[in-house]
Design an enzyme around this catalytic site. Structure first.
Site, mmCIF file in Angstrom:
data_model
loop_
_atom_site.group_PDB
_atom_site.id
_atom_site.type_symbol
_atom_site.label_atom_id
_atom_site.label_comp_id
_atom_site.label_asym_id
_atom_site.label_seq_id
_atom_site.Cartn_x
_atom_site.Cartn_y
_atom_site.Cartn_z
ATOM 1 N N SER A 30 1.226 -1.156 -0.128
ATOM 2 C CA SER A 30 0.210 0.382 -0.185
ATOM 3 C C SER A 30 1.315 1.351 -0.289
ATOM 4 C CB SER A 30 -1.031 0.195 1.215
ATOM 5 O OG SER A 30 -1.490 1.563 1.195
ATOM 6 N N TYR A 46 -1.711 0.155 10.536
ATOM 7 C CA TYR A 46 -1.767 -0.813 8.941
ATOM 8 C C TYR A 46 -0.319 -0.391 8.069
ATOM 9 C CZ TYR A 46 -3.667 -1.063 4.182
ATOM 10 O OH TYR A 46 -3.822 -1.542 3.046
#
Length: 253
Positions: free
Chosen positions: A148, A161
């Site tokens: 990501s 995250y």
């Protein structure tokens, strides 16, 4: 769009019950690969695999949980029984559970670590011998990790995250040193905003509104557009490794 060098390959795609994983599985199968779809939701997997087969592709629905070593081992055994050795692994399973760190959501931290990091390691470990063997036989072998943009762009409340995705990005870079000399390619893809179920994981109403507002402003890539990238990088000549790709909606800065 046709892609060369995908027909006849044997792929495993995690997170294949929805989003990027589903789109990757569908596209690889459409290009002639045999695809094992791996996720936890049995009915959803069966429906996607059935659609692939109805469209003329080859698909195997494998119910498994990447956070569980025995589950991954069982999935590996079933895939080997049905399809034989694997030459393409796509790690698309992931969870995103944002909260301030001082909320001390240890259960959610562990779930993200187990899925986003350890799950990737389990899958790579399960199929390393297959990938190395394929490369030794002169065939193309690929590991594709879906990381990501959060790996190196910080967002408030997404620290854990982002840390898991930074780990995936660093892991991918390090694995090239282990696998590249053995002719196994490793590609790390860092998407920005993508239409997927990830944002439905957000329990906090205010954080959910923030995400929806950002999506309304800059838009999101479709899962099919990310699948196109996976198909492109894995269909290059085997001597070409597209190592790192950052893919953002044009308006996302």
């Amino acid at each position: 769009m046709p892609y060369e060098n995908l027909a006849g390959r044997t792929a495993v795609v995690t997170g294949a019950a929805s989003g990027i994983g589903e789109a990757v599985a569908v596209l690889l199968a459409a290009q002639g690969a045999r695809v094992a779809l791996l996720a936890r939701r049995e009915e959803r997997l069966a429906a996607i695999a059935g659609k692939i087969r109805a469209d003329g592709g080859q698909a195997l629905a494998v119910v498994a949980d990447v956070t569980d070593e025995a589950s991954v081992a069982g999935a590996c055994d079933r895939i080997h029984t049905e399809y034989g050795p694997v030459d393409l692994v796509v790690n698309a399973a992931g969870v995103m559970l944002p909260h301030p760190v001082d909320a001390r959501r240890g259960d959610e931290w562990q779930r993200m670590l187990d899925t986003n990091v350890t799950g990737v390691l389990r899958m790579i470990g399960a199929f390393t011998a297959d990938l190395v063997g394929a490369a030794q036989d002169g065939r193309t072998a690929d590991i594709v990790n879906i990381s990501s943009i959060a790996a190196h762009v910080s967002f408030p409340n997404y620290a854990v995250y982002g840390a898991t995705k930074a780990a995936v990005t660093h892991l991918s870079e390090s694995l090239r040193g282990e696998f590249g000399p053995r002719d196994v390619r490793v590609t790390n893809i860092e998407p920005g905003f993508v239409e997927s179920e990830l944002r439905t994981h957000i329990a906090d109403a205010e954080l959910s509104r923030q995400v929806e507002g950002m999506l309304a402003e800059v838009g999101a890539l479709s899962a099919e557009e990310l699948a196109d990238l996976v198909a492109y990088v894995t269909s290059r000549p085997r001597r070409v490794n597209l190592r790192q790709i950052v893919a953002l909606p044009t308006r996302q800065v």
